[in-house]
Scaffold this active site. Structure first.
Site, mmCIF file in Angstrom:
data_model
loop_
_atom_site.group_PDB
_atom_site.id
_atom_site.type_symbol
_atom_site.label_atom_id
_atom_site.label_comp_id
_atom_site.label_asym_id
_atom_site.label_seq_id
_atom_site.Cartn_x
_atom_site.Cartn_y
_atom_site.Cartn_z
ATOM 1 N N LYS A 187 5.726 -0.152 -2.137
ATOM 2 C CA LYS A 187 4.439 -0.918 -2.057
ATOM 3 C C LYS A 187 3.082 0.025 -2.384
ATOM 4 O O LYS A 187 3.315 1.180 -1.627
ATOM 5 C CB LYS A 187 4.346 -1.549 -0.616
ATOM 6 C CG LYS A 187 3.392 -2.583 -0.575
ATOM 7 C CD LYS A 187 3.339 -3.153 1.206
ATOM 8 C CE LYS A 187 2.137 -4.035 1.049
ATOM 9 N NZ LYS A 187 2.104 -4.898 2.458
ATOM 10 N N SER A 245 1.887 -9.781 2.453
ATOM 11 C CA SER A 245 1.058 -9.231 1.577
ATOM 12 C C SER A 245 2.338 -8.414 0.569
ATOM 13 O O SER A 245 1.656 -7.575 -0.259
ATOM 14 C CB SER A 245 0.209 -8.230 2.197
ATOM 15 O OG SER A 245 0.919 -7.340 2.976
ATOM 16 N N SER A 296 4.282 -9.572 6.669
ATOM 17 C CA SER A 296 3.984 -9.468 5.355
ATOM 18 C C SER A 296 5.422 -8.670 4.492
ATOM 19 O O SER A 296 5.458 -8.490 3.270
ATOM 20 C CB SER A 296 3.006 -8.185 4.959
ATOM 21 O OG SER A 296 1.818 -8.954 5.298
#
Lengths: 486, 95
Positions: free
Chosen positions: A76, A151, A175
């Site tokens: 990420k 997210s 997330s």
């Protein structure tokens, strides 16, 4: 090979059926082929990646390989990694090349994992649909007109489309779990403090926690073994004896008490989700678990409390982006204050600004007690609810998300609707507990549904055992989106 | 509770965020909707409840007071918008 588990990949590498370079090239080619239709990966550096793969092959040849050596992954874009643009999905950090590695980046590197690239995400991890990214929305591989969740939406879409065998994510209010659910993956948010936050760009520091996203609970357990552990550089990292998260996987579920919060099953869950979750619970009972109704009476307040606490912490954390030390600086300004105001106005997107403003307001003079302190008290009540519930059960089960993946644009104009999509995940972060999502079926429209499992503090191994035993009996986690099969 | 445009302007000033009039107007509506949701908290009696500021109730660790960091000024300043001679450059603040 693209559907292989991490264990299978490790065996293939050990048996020299494939080299890390070949495996890595396979996934780099898939990124080239499929990423344009998904926008899940925001940057790659094939030469650097292949150099890592060659080093992994050398380790394997020398007999120095660990269980993850030579296996590719994607990070990420919130984790600083030396030599990689670490943008956090923001224009503010679009040109920021991190001068150091996040703790988990170091740990996974030491384990010999090869970095394929960086995953798109909601800007500063603020979002539930991956539509707030400066680099554009990510699409769900199961239906490219739908969001992947957020997210960690890029991480989820990348694993689901088999652009990478596994990815890292972070979870502040859901997330990891919500995008895992919406993309048909397994993802676990560990107990707060188990995975170091060092080098993980901060959103809400008392809630943020990194974790793995992969195809199965077993894969997540292997990743977590490498990611978890004490780190002096994170002041909230917990000093505990090292744990083998794979050790408990093979134990049957006989006698496991599964708590079903009546508030989670009352209303608000779509019928499609409900049907899959109910079937999954029946399967857990067949595997020897018992279910018992429990109550989390204050769970309905988790969204309001979260949207005070998280923005408050965010407004403080994001004050570091001032156009002076790193990140974006406005091209024109009249004085120092104007430099701050313009750099921040131009560097941050709408959702980030909204949360900074909310946080600034709740912390401002005269409102602190009514909002921030009140939210912290409700946080205590929510944590107590869990403690009470865990007197009657070993894990709590329910839906991860109230709906399957929604259409791009469907909720982006209405922040409140977007915020409510995390209604089942946020309370776990407030209480600091571990939570996991495992795929448990599909809606009639062909979109994945996630089952959420929540445990007491440090019950990661139990959650992973539960997920693994469920996955031995079901095959939802092996399904892959057809459009990305070849 | 309802925010006014003046409130939004004040918060934006505190947060060092320049907002256009159009942005401020849009933000006002959205913040009022969000605070409508947040106000649900006020219905709960929290008298005597100890605030929970952190996920895990543990005391901060202490360490020996000695230098552990190495000097990485060059690496860290290499990502600054404007730095020179070890200093971050900003517009003149003292005449």
């Amino acid at each position: 090979m693209i559907n292989a588990s991490l264990t299978q990949l490790a065996s293939a590498l050990a048996a020299k059926q494939i080299s890390s370079v070949e495996l890595t090239q396979l996934f780099l080619d898939r990124i080239t082929q499929h990423n344009p239709s998904l926008n899940a990966i925001v940057s790659t550096q094939p030469e650097r990646t292949l150099a890592e793969a060659r080093a992994a092959d050398a380790r394997i040849a020398a007999g120095e390989a660990g269980p993850l050596t030579g296996i590719p992954l994607a990070h990420k874009d919130i984790f600083c990694a030396e030599g990689w643009a670490s943008t956090c999905g923001s224009k503010m950090l679009a040109d920021f090349v991190a001068p150091y590695d996040a703790h988990i980046v170091t740990r996974l590197k030491q384990a010999g994992m090869v970095t394929l690239g960086r995953c798109n995400m909601d800007e500063f991890a603020m979002g539930s649909s991956n539509e707030t990214s400066h680099f554009g929305a990510v699409r769900n591989p199961w239906n490219t007109q739908c969001v992947p969740g957020g997210s960690s939406g890029g991480s989820a879409a990348a694993v689901a489309a088999r652009l990478t065998p596994a990815a890292t994510g972070t979870d502040t209010g859901g997330s990891i779990r919500q995008p895992a659910a919406l993309c048909g993956l397994t993802g676990i948010k560990p107990t707060y403090g188990v995975v170091s936050r060092y080098g993980m760009i901060a959103y809400a520091s008392s809630l943020d926690q990194g974790g793995p996203m992969a195809k199965s609970a077993e894969d997540c357990a292997m990743m977590l073994n490498a990611m978890a552990g004490f780190d002096e550089r994170d002041s909230t990292s917990l000093q505990r004896p090292a744990e083998d998260y794979c050790a408990q996987l093979q134990q049957p579920l006989k006698g496991l008490r599964v708590g079903l919060p009546k508030e989670f099953f009352a209303e608000g869950m779509d019928a499609d989700v409900r049907a899959c979750v109910d079937t999954a619970l029946a399967q857990l009972r067949e595997l020897g678990a018992t279910t018992v109704e429990v109550s989390l009476p204050n769970s309905g307040l988790s969204v309001p409390a979260y949207y005070v606490i998280a923005p408050a912490e965010a407004s403080s954390n994001l004050s570091r982006f001032d156009g002076v030390r790193y990140g974006y600086r406005a091209p024109e300004y009249s004085d120092l204050n104007d430099l701050y105001c313009k750099s921040r106005a131009q560097g941050f997107g709408a959702e980030v600004k909204r949360r900074i403003l909310m946080g600034t307001y709740v912390l401002s003079h005269g409102y602190y007690d009514a909002y921030y302190l009140k939210a912290q008290k409700i946080r205590r009540l929510i944590a107590r609810d869990f403690a009470n519930a865990f007197e009657q059960c070993d894990v709590i089960a329910g839906p991860t998300s109230p709906s399957v993946a929604f259409a791009l644009g469907e909720k982006s104009a209405d922040p409140v609707q977007m915020y409510l999509s995390d209604i089942y995940t946020i309370s776990t972060n407030l209480a600091g507990l571990p939570g996991m999502s495992v795929p448990c079926g599909f809606s009639p429209s062909g979109l994945p549904v996630g089952l959420q499992l929540i445990g007491p503090w440090f019950a990661e191994a139990r959650l992973l055992q539960c997920g693994h035993q469920y996955q031995l009996a079901t095959d939802w986690h092996t399904r892959q989106p057809e459009a990305f099969a070849g | 509770m309802s925010l006014s445009l003046d409130d939004v302007a004040k918060i934006a000033r505190l947060a060092r965020l320049e907002l256009t009039d159009a942005e401020a107007a849009q933000t006002l509506g959205q913040l009022n909707n969000i605070f409508g949701l947040i106000e649900q908290m006020q219905a709960v009696n929290t008298d005597g409840v100890e605030p929970m500021s952190h996920a895990v109730d543990v005391a901060q660790r202490l360490r020996e007071d000695r230098v552990t960091e190495t000097n990485q000024r060059e690496a860290f300043q290499s990502v600054a918008p404007e730095a020179e001679g070890g200093l971050y450059l900003v517009p003149r603040v003292i005449e």
